[in-house]
Write a protein that holds these residues in place. Structure first.
Motif, PDB file in Angstrom:
ATOM      1  N   GLN A 186       0.800  -1.225   0.000  1.00  0.00           N
ATOM      2  CA  GLN A 186       0.000   0.000   0.000  1.00  0.00           C
ATOM      3  C   GLN A 186       0.835   1.279   0.000  1.00  0.00           C
ATOM      4  O   GLN A 186       0.516   2.202  -0.752  1.00  0.00           O
ATOM      5  N   PRO A 187       1.899   1.380   0.782  1.00  0.00           N
ATOM      6  CA  PRO A 187       2.704   2.606   0.703  1.00  0.00           C
ATOM      7  C   PRO A 187       3.263   2.852  -0.703  1.00  0.00           C
ATOM      8  O   PRO A 187       3.316   3.994  -1.169  1.00  0.00           O
ATOM      9  N   ASP A 188       3.660   1.774  -1.384  1.00  0.00           N
ATOM     10  CA  ASP A 188       4.151   1.915  -2.755  1.00  0.00           C
ATOM     11  C   ASP A 188       3.031   2.332  -3.698  1.00  0.00           C
ATOM     12  O   ASP A 188       3.226   3.176  -4.580  1.00  0.00           O
ATOM     13  N   LEU A 189       1.867   1.745  -3.537  1.00  0.00           N
ATOM     14  CA  LEU A 189       0.713   2.113  -4.355  1.00  0.00           C
ATOM     15  C   LEU A 189       0.347   3.583  -4.135  1.00  0.00           C
ATOM     16  O   LEU A 189       0.014   4.294  -5.085  1.00  0.00           O
ATOM     17  N   ASN A 190       0.432   4.025  -2.884  1.00  0.00           N
ATOM     18  CA  ASN A 190       0.158   5.437  -2.580  1.00  0.00           C
ATOM     19  C   ASN A 190       1.170   6.334  -3.298  1.00  0.00           C
ATOM     20  O   ASN A 190       0.805   7.352  -3.888  1.00  0.00           O
ATOM     21  N   ASP A 191       2.439   5.955  -3.219  1.00  0.00           N
ATOM     22  CA  ASP A 191       3.497   6.739  -3.855  1.00  0.00           C
ATOM     23  C   ASP A 191       3.307   6.770  -5.368  1.00  0.00           C
ATOM     24  O   ASP A 191       3.425   7.827  -5.997  1.00  0.00           O
ATOM     25  N   CYS A 192       2.982   5.649  -5.951  1.00  0.00           N
ATOM     26  CA  CYS A 192       2.783   5.589  -7.402  1.00  0.00           C
ATOM     27  C   CYS A 192       1.583   6.434  -7.823  1.00  0.00           C
ATOM     28  O   CYS A 192       1.635   7.120  -8.854  1.00  0.00           O
ATOM     29  N   ALA A 193       0.520   6.389  -7.058  1.00  0.00           N
ATOM     30  CA  ALA A 193      -0.656   7.200  -7.383  1.00  0.00           C
ATOM     31  C   ALA A 193      -0.318   8.682  -7.300  1.00  0.00           C
ATOM     32  O   ALA A 193      -0.756   9.479  -8.138  1.00  0.00           O
ATOM     33  N   TYR A 194       0.479   9.057  -6.320  1.00  0.00           N
ATOM     34  CA  TYR A 194       0.871  10.459  -6.199  1.00  0.00           C
ATOM     35  C   TYR A 194       1.785  10.875  -7.351  1.00  0.00           C
ATOM     36  O   TYR A 194       1.655  11.967  -7.899  1.00  0.00           O
ATOM     37  N   ARG A 195       2.697   9.997  -7.746  1.00  0.00           N
ATOM     38  CA  ARG A 195       3.568  10.291  -8.890  1.00  0.00           C
ATOM     39  C   ARG A 195       2.730  10.482 -10.160  1.00  0.00           C
ATOM     40  O   ARG A 195       3.038  11.348 -10.981  1.00  0.00           O
ATOM     41  N   ASP A 196       1.715   9.658 -10.324  1.00  0.00           N
ATOM     42  CA  ASP A 196       0.826   9.773 -11.476  1.00  0.00           C
ATOM     43  C   ASP A 196       0.144  11.139 -11.458  1.00  0.00           C
ATOM     44  O   ASP A 196       0.045  11.810 -12.489  1.00  0.00           O
ATOM     45  N   TYR A 197      -0.315  11.556 -10.285  1.00  0.00           N
ATOM     46  CA  TYR A 197      -0.935  12.880 -10.166  1.00  0.00           C
ATOM     47  C   TYR A 197       0.067  13.988 -10.493  1.00  0.00           C
ATOM     48  O   TYR A 197      -0.256  14.935 -11.213  1.00  0.00           O
ATOM     49  N   ILE A 219     -10.476  24.017  -9.677  1.00  0.00           N
ATOM     50  CA  ILE A 219      -9.609  23.560  -8.581  1.00  0.00           C
ATOM     51  C   ILE A 219     -10.437  23.276  -7.330  1.00  0.00           C
ATOM     52  O   ILE A 219     -10.245  22.255  -6.664  1.00  0.00           O
ATOM     53  N   GLY A 220     -11.366  24.163  -7.021  1.00  0.00           N
ATOM     54  CA  GLY A 220     -12.238  23.930  -5.869  1.00  0.00           C
ATOM     55  C   GLY A 220     -13.068  22.669  -6.025  1.00  0.00           C
ATOM     56  O   GLY A 220     -13.210  21.872  -5.084  1.00  0.00           O
ATOM     57  N   TYR A 221     -13.609  22.463  -7.225  1.00  0.00           N
ATOM     58  CA  TYR A 221     -14.381  21.249  -7.502  1.00  0.00           C
ATOM     59  C   TYR A 221     -13.495  20.018  -7.363  1.00  0.00           C
ATOM     60  O   TYR A 221     -13.866  19.048  -6.697  1.00  0.00           O
ATOM     61  N   ARG A 222     -12.323  20.065  -7.995  1.00  0.00           N
ATOM     62  CA  ARG A 222     -11.403  18.918  -7.970  1.00  0.00           C
ATOM     63  C   ARG A 222     -11.050  18.531  -6.535  1.00  0.00           C
ATOM     64  O   ARG A 222     -11.130  17.370  -6.151  1.00  0.00           O
ATOM     65  N   ALA A 260      -4.992   7.821   0.810  1.00  0.00           N
ATOM     66  CA  ALA A 260      -4.095   8.674   0.025  1.00  0.00           C
ATOM     67  C   ALA A 260      -4.072   8.246  -1.437  1.00  0.00           C
ATOM     68  O   ALA A 260      -4.043   9.077  -2.343  1.00  0.00           O
ATOM     69  N   MET A 261      -4.094   6.955  -1.688  1.00  0.00           N
ATOM     70  CA  MET A 261      -4.095   6.448  -3.058  1.00  0.00           C
ATOM     71  C   MET A 261      -5.375   6.857  -3.773  1.00  0.00           C
ATOM     72  O   MET A 261      -5.342   7.270  -4.940  1.00  0.00           O
ATOM     73  N   LEU A 262      -6.498   6.759  -3.084  1.00  0.00           N
ATOM     74  CA  LEU A 262      -7.773   7.133  -3.697  1.00  0.00           C
ATOM     75  C   LEU A 262      -7.813   8.621  -4.025  1.00  0.00           C
ATOM     76  O   LEU A 262      -8.289   9.023  -5.088  1.00  0.00           O
ATOM     77  N   VAL A 263      -7.309   9.439  -3.112  1.00  0.00           N
ATOM     78  CA  VAL A 263      -7.279  10.887  -3.353  1.00  0.00           C
ATOM     79  C   VAL A 263      -6.367  11.197  -4.531  1.00  0.00           C
ATOM     80  O   VAL A 263      -6.745  11.917  -5.456  1.00  0.00           O
ATOM     81  N   SER A 264      -5.169  10.637  -4.537  1.00  0.00           N
ATOM     82  CA  SER A 264      -4.227  10.896  -5.631  1.00  0.00           C
ATOM     83  C   SER A 264      -4.768  10.391  -6.959  1.00  0.00           C
ATOM     84  O   SER A 264      -4.606  11.051  -7.993  1.00  0.00           O
ATOM     85  N   GLY A 265      -5.399   9.243  -6.947  1.00  0.00           N
ATOM     86  CA  GLY A 265      -5.983   8.704  -8.177  1.00  0.00           C
ATOM     87  C   GLY A 265      -7.067   9.607  -8.724  1.00  0.00           C
ATOM     88  O   GLY A 265      -7.146   9.853  -9.934  1.00  0.00           O
ATOM     89  N   CYS A 266      -7.885  10.124  -7.845  1.00  0.00           N
ATOM     90  CA  CYS A 266      -8.929  11.066  -8.236  1.00  0.00           C
ATOM     91  C   CYS A 266      -8.310  12.341  -8.800  1.00  0.00           C
ATOM     92  O   CYS A 266      -8.736  12.847  -9.847  1.00  0.00           O
ATOM     93  N   LEU A 267      -7.296  12.859  -8.109  1.00  0.00           N
ATOM     94  CA  LEU A 267      -6.612  14.067  -8.579  1.00  0.00           C
ATOM     95  C   LEU A 267      -6.056  13.868  -9.985  1.00  0.00           C
ATOM     96  O   LEU A 267      -6.203  14.725 -10.859  1.00  0.00           O
ATOM     97  N   ALA A 268      -5.429  12.722 -10.210  1.00  0.00           N
ATOM     98  CA  ALA A 268      -4.836  12.441 -11.520  1.00  0.00           C
ATOM     99  C   ALA A 268      -5.914  12.348 -12.593  1.00  0.00           C
ATOM    100  O   ALA A 268      -5.785  12.935 -13.672  1.00  0.00           O
ATOM    101  N   GLU A 269      -6.985  11.638 -12.296  1.00  0.00           N
ATOM    102  CA  GLU A 269      -8.059  11.456 -13.284  1.00  0.00           C
ATOM    103  C   GLU A 269      -8.720  12.784 -13.652  1.00  0.00           C
ATOM    104  O   GLU A 269      -8.885  13.093 -14.834  1.00  0.00           O
TER     105      GLU A 269
END
Length: 138
Positions: free
Chosen positions: A37-48, A91-94, A112-121
């Motif tokens: 999970q920590p790696d998945l979180n990091d990868c999702a943040y990198r994607d964002y 930005i406010g909506y996102r 954190a992964m879900l938030v970053s994934g949403c941000l990226a999408e």
């Protein structure tokens, strides 16, 4: 109504700081093979982060287009003002939408992964909107 943006900003900063700490002296993370999970979180943040860099590049192009449009109409900054206003609103909506997305795992390691994934999408979607505006004729 509480202001969630402060908490959101703190969460993003924490994710960023943890990502930076993980990179110092650590072997390169292969996001295609990440399972912890920590790696998945990091990868999702990198994607964002990558999506955000693309967004910023397209926003600069959209600003150029808006300035051209404004120049065609007696130099009144209608297009530039509209673009800036739309971007602030987006930005406010996102941010709010991604806080909601993270609540599926509220307080858990996957939040954190879900938030970053949403941000990226959402960022990729907005980048496409800006690209279409910048490339539009007229």
């Amino acid at each position: 109504m509480p202001d969630f943006r402060l908490g959101f900003a703190a969460a993003v900063l924490l994710i960023s700081a943890l990502a930076a700490l993980a990179q110092d002296g650590a072997p390169t993370l292969d996001c295609g093979k990440a399972t912890a999970q920590p790696d998945l979180n990091d990868c999702a943040y990198r994607d964002y982060e990558a999506a955000d860099a693309d967004l910023n590049a397209e926003y600069r192009k959209a600003l150029v287009k808006a300035r051209v449009l404004d120049g065609e109409y007696d130099g009144q900054p209608v297009a530039v003002d509209a673009l800036k206003s739309a971007q602030r609103a987006w930005i406010g909506y996102r941010d709010g939408q991604c806080v909601l997305a993270g609540l599926q795992a509220r307080g858990g390691q996957a939040e954190a992964m879900l938030v970053s994934g949403c941000l990226a999408e959402l960022t990729r979607s907005r980048t496409q909107e800006l690209r279409e505006f910048a490339e539009r004729e007229g």
